[in-house]
Write an enzyme that holds these catalytic residues in place. Structure first.
Site, mmCIF file in Angstrom:
data_model
loop_
_atom_site.group_PDB
_atom_site.id
_atom_site.type_symbol
_atom_site.label_atom_id
_atom_site.label_comp_id
_atom_site.label_asym_id
_atom_site.label_seq_id
_atom_site.Cartn_x
_atom_site.Cartn_y
_atom_site.Cartn_z
ATOM 1 N N TYR A 135 0.858 -1.188 0.000
ATOM 2 C CA TYR A 135 0.000 0.000 0.000
ATOM 3 C C TYR A 135 0.888 1.229 0.000
ATOM 4 C CZ TYR A 135 -3.587 3.327 1.668
ATOM 5 O OH TYR A 135 -4.439 4.398 1.824
ATOM 6 N N LYS A 163 -1.559 -1.546 -3.918
ATOM 7 C CA LYS A 163 -2.518 -0.435 -3.953
ATOM 8 C C LYS A 163 -1.666 0.816 -3.960
ATOM 9 C CE LYS A 163 -5.821 2.043 -1.003
ATOM 10 N NZ LYS A 163 -6.436 2.103 0.353
#
Length: 287
Positions: A135, A163
């Protein structure tokens, strides 16, 4: 593992005492799957107010989500922090509870080097056997996982996706250089369609709490080659995408859920709930 194209970073519903509302959790959980068509849910991500959840609360939420899912969606546990040892501890505990994957945010505040980032994620990934999603959110962590670092990490067998909120230029470099089958997700609702256009697989979304079905149609339209329809849906949804971040998240989306009659509850300090003016603005997005 296929996490689908629409992943929702789920809120954590609170009661009037700002304790976890377990009945509310079940209702919102089912609503996200059944009505908003989420393929996977992130539990205890930033949208779930992970900075103010205790470790005990996080483990309880992971366990409740696994039991609630019953194969209807994948459960992705937010277990990353700026302490590698604690990230390993929480990740191993989440794995034992049966989550499908982990979401590891870039270490924040201590600003590691790119080699430090690589070694951090490598250590956590090698401590578990389940899939790991990176992330990258520089606006919150104040450090960017560079594209080259992400590409390097993509060759660790169980690091299977990222992500990334650093923009389409970086997404392009990751898509073109990462290991085969490594999935790239946008972490910015407003960039969902542009991200798809450079090869991203999908979106990890906040707005999907309230416009998930429409986002799913947008993704499906683009994937089927109907770019014009996808662009039209993107234009229609853009005010919602932007509006839900006009004051600190997740207060806006929690207010939007409350307007729909869902038990979202308030937010824990240092965040604040929507003011009257902010609440009116959120309501205007859906009129």
């Amino acid at each position: 593992m296929d996490f689908g194209r629409l992943i929702t970073a789920m809120i954590t519903p609170f009661n009037s005492d700002l304790k976890i509302d377990w009945d509310g959790f079940a209702k919102v959980f089912d609503y996200l799957i059944e009505e908003q068509e989420s393929d996977s849910l992130v539990i205890c991500g930033t949208t779930g107010e992970s900075p103010t959840l205790t470790e005990e609360e996080k483990l309880q939420l992971f366990e409740a989500a696994v039991k609630r899912a019953k194969g209807r969606c994948k459960i992705i546990a937010g277990t990353g922090s700026n302490d590698t040892a604690h990230s390993i501890h929480l990740s191993q505990a989440a794995e034992k509870l049966g989550v499908d994957a982990l979401l590891l945010a870039a270490p924040y505040y201590n600003r590691p080097s790119q080699e430090g980032l690589y070694q951090h994620f490598k250590a956590v990934a090698e401590s578990v056997s389940i899939p790991v999603i990176l992330y990258n959110v520089p606006s919150r962590s104040v450090v960017n996982i560079d594209a080259d670092t992400t590409v390097r990490l993509s060759h660790i067998p169980n690091i299977v996706a990222t992500k990334d909120c650093a923009g389409t230029d970086q997404l392009t470099r990751i898509v073109s250089g990462a290991a085969e089958d490594f999935l790239v997700y946008s972490g910015d609702d407003s960039s969902a369609l542009p991200a798809l256009s450079v090869g991203a697989h999908g979106i990890v979304s906040v707005a999907s709490h309230v416009v998930g079905k429409e986002m799913k149609r947008m993704i499906e339209a683009y994937s089927s080659g109907n770019v014009k329809a996808a662009a039209q849906l993107h234009a229609q949804l853009l005010p919602v995408f932007s509006g839900l971040f006009t004051f600190p998240s997740p207060a806006p989306v929690k207010h939007a859920l409350a307007l729909k009659g869902l038990p979202a509850g308030g937010v824990r300090l240092p965040l604040l709930p929507a003011t009257e003016d902010e609440g009116r603005f959120i309501a205007s997005l859906f009129q």
